[in-house]
Design an enzyme around this catalytic site. Structure first.
Site, PDB file in Angstrom:
ATOM      1  N   HIS A  91       0.805  -1.220   0.000  1.00 28.40           N
ATOM      2  CA  HIS A  91       0.000   0.000   0.000  1.00 28.40           C
ATOM      3  C   HIS A  91       0.838   1.270   0.000  1.00 28.40           C
ATOM      4  O   HIS A  91       0.339   2.349   0.312  1.00 28.40           O
ATOM      5  CB  HIS A  91      -0.945   0.005   1.205  1.00 28.40           C
ATOM      6  CG  HIS A  91      -1.950  -1.095   1.154  1.00 28.40           C
ATOM      7  ND1 HIS A  91      -2.828  -1.277   0.114  1.00 28.40           N
ATOM      8  CD2 HIS A  91      -2.195  -2.111   2.025  1.00 28.40           C
ATOM      9  CE1 HIS A  91      -3.578  -2.334   0.336  1.00 28.40           C
ATOM     10  NE2 HIS A  91      -3.206  -2.867   1.490  1.00 28.40           N
ATOM     11  N   ILE A  98       0.888   6.987   0.100  1.00 33.81           N
ATOM     12  CA  ILE A  98       0.402   5.925   0.971  1.00 33.81           C
ATOM     13  C   ILE A  98      -1.098   5.750   0.758  1.00 33.81           C
ATOM     14  O   ILE A  98      -1.865   6.716   0.869  1.00 33.81           O
ATOM     15  CB  ILE A  98       0.663   6.281   2.450  1.00 33.81           C
ATOM     16  CG1 ILE A  98       2.146   6.594   2.685  1.00 33.81           C
ATOM     17  CG2 ILE A  98       0.181   5.152   3.369  1.00 33.81           C
ATOM     18  CD1 ILE A  98       2.434   7.289   4.007  1.00 33.81           C
ATOM     19  N   CYS A  99      -1.505   4.538   0.489  1.00 35.49           N
ATOM     20  CA  CYS A  99      -2.926   4.218   0.350  1.00 35.49           C
ATOM     21  C   CYS A  99      -3.426   3.767   1.721  1.00 35.49           C
ATOM     22  O   CYS A  99      -3.317   2.591   2.078  1.00 35.49           O
ATOM     23  CB  CYS A  99      -3.122   3.129  -0.706  1.00 35.49           C
ATOM     24  SG  CYS A  99      -4.849   2.696  -0.974  1.00 35.49           S
ATOM     25  N   LEU A 100      -3.932   4.717   2.494  1.00 34.87           N
ATOM     26  CA  LEU A 100      -4.424   4.454   3.844  1.00 34.87           C
ATOM     27  C   LEU A 100      -5.629   5.360   4.074  1.00 34.87           C
ATOM     28  O   LEU A 100      -5.506   6.591   4.013  1.00 34.87           O
ATOM     29  CB  LEU A 100      -3.319   4.741   4.880  1.00 34.87           C
ATOM     30  CG  LEU A 100      -3.657   4.504   6.342  1.00 34.87           C
ATOM     31  CD1 LEU A 100      -3.972   3.029   6.607  1.00 34.87           C
ATOM     32  CD2 LEU A 100      -2.508   4.965   7.230  1.00 34.87           C
ATOM     33  N   TRP A 154      -8.785   7.232  -4.180  1.00 38.18           N
ATOM     34  CA  TRP A 154      -8.320   5.942  -3.685  1.00 38.18           C
ATOM     35  C   TRP A 154      -9.467   4.953  -3.594  1.00 38.18           C
ATOM     36  O   TRP A 154     -10.597   5.309  -3.297  1.00 38.18           O
ATOM     37  CB  TRP A 154      -7.681   6.108  -2.311  1.00 38.18           C
ATOM     38  CG  TRP A 154      -6.445   6.948  -2.340  1.00 38.18           C
ATOM     39  CD1 TRP A 154      -6.362   8.272  -2.015  1.00 38.18           C
ATOM     40  CD2 TRP A 154      -5.130   6.545  -2.722  1.00 38.18           C
ATOM     41  NE1 TRP A 154      -5.072   8.702  -2.171  1.00 38.18           N
ATOM     42  CE2 TRP A 154      -4.290   7.668  -2.595  1.00 38.18           C
ATOM     43  CE3 TRP A 154      -4.579   5.342  -3.147  1.00 38.18           C
ATOM     44  CZ2 TRP A 154      -2.933   7.623  -2.882  1.00 38.18           C
ATOM     45  CZ3 TRP A 154      -3.228   5.295  -3.435  1.00 38.18           C
ATOM     46  CH2 TRP A 154      -2.425   6.422  -3.308  1.00 38.18           C
TER      47      TRP A 154
END
Length: 161
Positions: A91, A98-100, A154
């Site tokens: 991620h 950052i994919c959060l 996202w």
């Protein structure tokens, strides 16, 4: 250290400035374990050293996060990226994005830089493989002109990592 995804700077609101100063004092008194704030004279951009947690894939590895606070923080989330080289993680893109979900859709003004750091460390610690996201090359190519990760739409679909 200016990353390629630096948002245009606007002066912090009084509320944002007061909140960031409070968080900085709280951090100095009780820093989250595994993190170190690198002191600069810029309240609007923090650089934070991240140490991989013992017993994880990232043990003894150190990375840097760059936190850029927007004009209306905490009503708006900060932009948080890893300063390249970013950790290999499903991620985390090679450009540091950052994919959060808490950095975007699930942000709450009750969150702090400390809580973000703990979430990122938890995400790193729970990873079972060191690899880039499957769409890394395409995504990074699309971000070449300094696009902020906050401009990305996202898709949060993987709760295993």
């Amino acid at each position: 250290m200016s990353g390629s995804s630096t948002p245009p700077r606007k002066a912090l609101s009084k509320i944002a400035s007061n909140r960031i100063q409070k968080e900085l004092v709280d951090w100095q008194v009780n820093p989250p374990h595994g993190f170190k704030h690198k002191v600069t004279d810029n309240l609007q951009r923090w650089v934070i050293e991240v140490n991989g947690a013992p017993g994880t894939l990232y043990t003894n590895e150190t990375y840097q996060l760059q936190v850029d606070f927007p004009e209306h923080y905490p009503m708006e989330s900060p932009q948080v990226i890893f300063v390249p080289p970013a950790p290999l993680h499903p991620h985390i893109y090679s450009n540091g994005h950052i994919c959060l979900d808490i950095l975007y859709d699930s942000w709450s003004p009750a969150m702090t830089v400390s809580s973000i750091c703990i979430s990122i460390l938890s995400m790193l610690s729970s990873s079972t493989s060191k690899q880039r996201p499957q769409d890394n090359d395409r995504y990074v190519k699309n971000c070449r002109n300094g696009r902020s990760p906050k401009e990305t739409r996202w898709w949060f679909h993987d709760d295993k990592v």
